[in-house]
Scaffold this motif. Sequence first.
Motif, PDB file in Angstrom:
ATOM      1  N   ILE A 160       0.839  -1.208   0.000  1.00 56.82           N
ATOM      2  CA  ILE A 160       0.000   0.000   0.000  1.00 56.82           C
ATOM      3  C   ILE A 160       0.870   1.252   0.000  1.00 56.82           C
ATOM      4  CG2 ILE A 160      -1.553   1.357   1.468  1.00 56.82           C
ATOM      5  CD1 ILE A 160      -2.975  -1.263   2.158  1.00 56.82           C
ATOM      6  N   SER A 161       1.959   1.239   0.741  1.00 59.06           N
ATOM      7  CA  SER A 161       2.859   2.397   0.794  1.00 59.06           C
ATOM      8  C   SER A 161       3.394   2.735  -0.599  1.00 59.06           C
ATOM      9  CB  SER A 161       4.016   2.106   1.749  1.00 59.06           C
ATOM     10  OG  SER A 161       4.945   3.172   1.724  1.00 59.06           O
ATOM     11  N   PHE A 162       3.884   1.720  -1.316  1.00 57.66           N
ATOM     12  CA  PHE A 162       4.418   1.968  -2.661  1.00 57.66           C
ATOM     13  C   PHE A 162       3.309   2.344  -3.647  1.00 57.66           C
ATOM     14  CE2 PHE A 162       8.035  -0.618  -1.074  1.00 57.66           C
ATOM     15  CZ  PHE A 162       9.069   0.251  -1.420  1.00 57.66           C
ATOM     16  N   LEU A 163       2.144   1.717  -3.506  1.00 61.13           N
ATOM     17  CA  LEU A 163       1.036   2.020  -4.425  1.00 61.13           C
ATOM     18  C   LEU A 163       0.543   3.448  -4.235  1.00 61.13           C
ATOM     19  CD1 LEU A 163      -0.958  -1.331  -4.187  1.00 61.13           C
ATOM     20  CD2 LEU A 163       0.300  -0.491  -6.172  1.00 61.13           C
ATOM     21  N   GLU A 164       0.502   3.918  -2.979  1.00 58.94           N
ATOM     22  CA  GLU A 164       0.073   5.301  -2.741  1.00 58.94           C
ATOM     23  C   GLU A 164       1.082   6.289  -3.310  1.00 58.94           C
ATOM     24  OE1 GLU A 164      -0.551   5.335   1.469  1.00 58.94           O
ATOM     25  OE2 GLU A 164      -2.693   4.856   1.287  1.00 58.94           O
ATOM     26  N   GLU A 165       2.382   5.993  -3.159  1.00 59.51           N
ATOM     27  CA  GLU A 165       3.407   6.858  -3.767  1.00 59.51           C
ATOM     28  C   GLU A 165       3.279   6.855  -5.290  1.00 59.51           C
ATOM     29  OE1 GLU A 165       7.357   5.956  -2.503  1.00 59.51           O
ATOM     30  OE2 GLU A 165       6.846   5.935  -0.366  1.00 59.51           O
ATOM     31  N   SER A 166       3.042   5.682  -5.862  1.00 62.80           N
ATOM     32  CA  SER A 166       2.900   5.572  -7.316  1.00 62.80           C
ATOM     33  C   SER A 166       1.719   6.401  -7.812  1.00 62.80           C
ATOM     34  CB  SER A 166       2.708   4.102  -7.707  1.00 62.80           C
ATOM     35  OG  SER A 166       2.378   3.992  -9.070  1.00 62.80           O
ATOM     36  N   GLU A 167       0.580   6.291  -7.092  1.00 62.87           N
ATOM     37  CA  GLU A 167      -0.622   7.021  -7.506  1.00 62.87           C
ATOM     38  C   GLU A 167      -0.402   8.526  -7.438  1.00 62.87           C
ATOM     39  OE1 GLU A 167      -4.261   9.184  -7.268  1.00 62.87           O
ATOM     40  OE2 GLU A 167      -3.012   8.847  -5.494  1.00 62.87           O
ATOM     41  N   ALA A 168       0.238   8.990  -6.362  1.00 64.53           N
ATOM     42  CA  ALA A 168       0.470  10.429  -6.195  1.00 64.53           C
ATOM     43  C   ALA A 168       1.436  10.953  -7.259  1.00 64.53           C
ATOM     44  CB  ALA A 168       1.017  10.708  -4.792  1.00 64.53           C
ATOM     45  N   GLU A 169       2.528  10.228  -7.502  1.00 61.65           N
ATOM     46  CA  GLU A 169       3.514  10.681  -8.493  1.00 61.65           C
ATOM     47  C   GLU A 169       2.948  10.601  -9.902  1.00 61.65           C
ATOM     48  OE1 GLU A 169       7.104   8.480  -7.941  1.00 61.65           O
ATOM     49  OE2 GLU A 169       7.339   9.084  -5.846  1.00 61.65           O
ATOM     50  N   ALA A 170       2.153   9.565 -10.188  1.00 59.50           N
ATOM     51  CA  ALA A 170       1.541   9.443 -11.511  1.00 59.50           C
ATOM     52  C   ALA A 170       0.553  10.573 -11.756  1.00 59.50           C
ATOM     53  CB  ALA A 170       0.841   8.092 -11.647  1.00 59.50           C
ATOM     54  N   GLU A 171      -0.176  10.974 -10.699  1.00 60.30           N
ATOM     55  CA  GLU A 171      -1.111  12.085 -10.830  1.00 60.30           C
ATOM     56  C   GLU A 171      -0.369  13.384 -11.142  1.00 60.30           C
ATOM     57  OE1 GLU A 171      -4.958  13.932  -8.424  1.00 60.30           O
ATOM     58  OE2 GLU A 171      -3.415  12.836  -7.323  1.00 60.30           O
ATOM     59  N   SER A 172       0.771  13.602 -10.471  1.00 63.31           N
ATOM     60  CA  SER A 172       1.574  14.807 -10.721  1.00 63.31           C
ATOM     61  C   SER A 172       2.118  14.828 -12.141  1.00 63.31           C
ATOM     62  CB  SER A 172       2.732  14.888  -9.721  1.00 63.31           C
ATOM     63  OG  SER A 172       2.256  14.937  -8.400  1.00 63.31           O
ATOM     64  N   ALA A 173       2.452  13.637 -12.658  1.00 65.16           N
ATOM     65  CA  ALA A 173       3.049  13.546 -14.001  1.00 65.16           C
ATOM     66  C   ALA A 173       2.005  13.363 -15.090  1.00 65.16           C
ATOM     67  CB  ALA A 173       4.041  12.383 -14.044  1.00 65.16           C
ATOM     68  N   ASP A 174       0.686  13.413 -14.732  1.00 69.96           N
ATOM     69  CA  ASP A 174      -0.401  13.181 -15.706  1.00 69.96           C
ATOM     70  C   ASP A 174      -0.267  11.826 -16.396  1.00 69.96           C
ATOM     71  OD1 ASP A 174      -1.638  15.566 -15.154  1.00 69.96           O
ATOM     72  OD2 ASP A 174      -0.547  16.678 -16.701  1.00 69.96           O
ATOM     73  N   ASP A 175       0.269  10.841 -15.661  1.00 71.07           N
ATOM     74  CA  ASP A 175       0.370   9.472 -16.181  1.00 71.07           C
ATOM     75  C   ASP A 175      -0.891   8.723 -15.752  1.00 71.07           C
ATOM     76  OD1 ASP A 175       0.991   6.954 -16.995  1.00 71.07           O
ATOM     77  OD2 ASP A 175       2.871   6.783 -15.882  1.00 71.07           O
ATOM     78  N   PHE A 176      -1.977   8.916 -16.541  1.00 75.66           N
ATOM     79  CA  PHE A 176      -3.279   8.409 -16.135  1.00 75.66           C
ATOM     80  C   PHE A 176      -3.324   6.882 -16.086  1.00 75.66           C
ATOM     81  CE2 PHE A 176      -4.653  12.537 -18.185  1.00 75.66           C
ATOM     82  CZ  PHE A 176      -4.786  13.190 -16.969  1.00 75.66           C
ATOM     83  N   LYS A 177      -2.651   6.223 -17.008  1.00 76.24           N
ATOM     84  CA  LYS A 177      -2.705   4.759 -17.041  1.00 76.24           C
ATOM     85  C   LYS A 177      -2.120   4.172 -15.763  1.00 76.24           C
ATOM     86  CE  LYS A 177      -1.625   0.754 -19.910  1.00 76.24           C
ATOM     87  NZ  LYS A 177      -1.330  -0.088 -18.750  1.00 76.24           N
ATOM     88  N   THR A 178      -0.932   4.668 -15.368  1.00 74.21           N
ATOM     89  CA  THR A 178      -0.314   4.188 -14.126  1.00 74.21           C
ATOM     90  C   THR A 178      -1.176   4.536 -12.923  1.00 74.21           C
ATOM     91  OG1 THR A 178       1.886   4.443 -15.110  1.00 74.21           O
ATOM     92  CG2 THR A 178       1.769   4.292 -12.714  1.00 74.21           C
ATOM     93  N   GLN A 179      -1.764   5.728 -12.935  1.00 72.32           N
ATOM     94  CA  GLN A 179      -2.607   6.147 -11.811  1.00 72.32           C
ATOM     95  C   GLN A 179      -3.838   5.248 -11.686  1.00 72.32           C
ATOM     96  OE1 GLN A 179      -3.999  10.197 -12.040  1.00 72.32           O
ATOM     97  NE2 GLN A 179      -4.816  10.187  -9.962  1.00 72.32           N
ATOM     98  N   ILE A 180      -4.450   4.905 -12.820  1.00 72.08           N
ATOM     99  CA  ILE A 180      -5.623   4.018 -12.806  1.00 72.08           C
ATOM    100  C   ILE A 180      -5.255   2.659 -12.213  1.00 72.08           C
ATOM    101  CG2 ILE A 180      -7.119   2.664 -14.326  1.00 72.08           C
ATOM    102  CD1 ILE A 180      -7.420   5.108 -16.081  1.00 72.08           C
TER     103      ILE A 180
END
Length: 739
Positions: free
Chosen positions: A389-409
């Motif tokens: 969960i820790s890594f997934l939350e970091e991934s979601e936040a960073e993907a949102e900042s980078a407009d990487d919608f696929k990774t964020q989804i």
Amino acid sequence: MTHKNYIIVFLLLLLSTISFGQEKNRISTPNKMYSDRVTDEFGKPLSGIQIRVKGKSARTYTDANGEFSINAKNGDVIILSKNGVTINSYRLNGSIYYEVEDKDNVVLEKKEKKRSSSYKFKTNKLRSDSSVQFQNFLDSANRYKKSVPAKSIEFIGNSLKIANESKNKEQLGASYSVLGDVYMNLAQYDLAVSNYTIATDNVNSTPNQLKLAKALLLNENFTTSKEKYDALLKKRGITTSQKIEIYEGLGDVHKKERRQTKAFDMYQTALTLAKQLSATSKITSLNVKISALLEEQGETAKAEDYLQSNFTVQQSPEKIALDNNNAAEFYSRNKNIDKEVEQRKKTLKNLEDADVEEVVVEDVKLTKPKAKLDLGNALLKQNNTNDAISFLEESEAEAESADDFKTQIDALQSLSEAYVSLGDDDKALTNYQKYVSLVDKVYKQKENEIARLVGLNKDLSEKQNRISSLEKDRELSESKIQLYQTENRLTVENDRRQKLIIYSLLIGLALLLFSLFWMFRSNRQRKLANNLLALKSLRTQMNPHFIFNALNSVNSFIAQNDERTANRYLTDFSTLMRSVLVNSEEDFISLEKELELLTLYLKLEHSRFQDKFDYELYVDKTIDQGQFEIPPMLLQPYIENAVWHGLRYKKEKGLLKVSLSSKDDETILIEISDNGIGRKKSKALKTDYQKKQQSKGMQNIKQRITILNEMYKDKVDVYIEDLHEDTTGTKVTLILKKE
């Protein structure tokens, strides 16, 4: 111009050749300024090279593009030097190009790779203003061929105008070679093959032949591609790096044709040559290809050895990150979760050590948010949910900042599932709601992307047509000159002149027929491309439509305060959604996969409407489910209609039957029947607003079947009828063909 206008212009030009007048020879005025461009053997411009004329005080330096201008004329000796050391010299004599050697073994801009062999500089002929302009256009085309292809093609069109006017085959070959590069980047391999062929016809060089062979391979012309590679192997004077490319290409051809042993031998030969040349990037990429080949053959231990051997090669942290990621994917495919987690951690550490957010090498892209997502998913498989969960939350936040919608989804979906497994329904629902909202945003983004691609294809098509007309104009111009020369010799012979006119018209007719055939072929290819875009659009519309309908069921359970059922329903629904999203990019999936999705969907619908209907799913045991393919989510809308518009309004408990039976070895019969209120009564129950709306799911299914049948020759037939004579009940019959 329309096709009709092209034909009219063509005929007018052809007829004008009959009365073609004598043209005065133009003698160019000598230009005292000599302009040129210096590059290395790979075509890279060399800056800072001192240029001087022997016996004169004039001297200058090459600029960032390797270009220079100096006062010189034919017969003068040009001397090249770097850092005060003379490299070599050559005499201006009007040659097409000059090739000089670095006698002092000074390898410019490649000092870390000094060799005993001489280093070569290439330069073009003594050029007029038009040739300088041509090179500027071609350099601009090269600069934009990846980032702005339409702009690159526009520059190529300008360079071809100059090349056609001067009838310079080298310029023609260079222009069409860059045009082929543009279409290779756009994955339009048929057009790349056409343009590389023209480039090779004008300049039959090894680089052009290698490009053509690779384009033929990607266009699935395997036999012709292999012939090209084999011919190159027999050619004298090819370099070791070119041999590596040839053997690798032959390995790719054999792999595509399922000749695994030959593919392995070709890759192995290329790898041996790459090690001799210390070409680290080639060594690592070939190790990955050989590993994939061995993995397909079930030799996972050997495949792992080749992947691990990449870590013995000295590379940058970015490339090591890609190698670790390749190894992690290998362990993931082979269910070795502990090693996968280890490699995922190394990948992330490499990216952090390199202090980069993403790595792009040879069109392979790896980002830090994606690396964290992959690590989080691997930890989930390892049942290490809290760390995941820790890594997934970091991934979601960073993907949102980078407009990487696929990774964020993907991160939101994994987070939702992780919180479900921990029993934290609130966070699971929060992440899932954010996931659904983002899916809708991505859907709109994809619609805009499809519209942009359609516009780009139209723009590229227009520019390609203009370039094709330039090539035809050049051919017509050459025909004009030939006719003029022939007519000059046959002025006295009236009868022979008439025969010449007849023959010319016949040639023109043949060219016209060829042009019509070419235009017909282009239109057919564009139609196929439009069909593929339409299918992609329809598939992306199916997913949100299905998601929102299913979420209504979740909302209903929550509204009833049935938390246990809502939780169970949400878990099953997330499993179903994962499979739906995985298959959503495919035109067809196996019948076995579709039945798995269908069984889960029936279970979900029945859990909501247990008091409304029961269901039966019958599959004929003689059906080989792995041999039949079906469009994904084809059956679900019909079952959804049966439940929501037929059985839901029935007063007593209804029955839904789904039956799959074998009609013959090549065909199966799928029947979906319900004893609901029927189509007529269901239509009468609709509100005025509902009557104005069309079923999005059914409309998409009809369009998908129409397009797929057009592309795959009537693979699916659908018939809908009332089940009983009193118009109650509905029966949907689908006939699915194997080929």
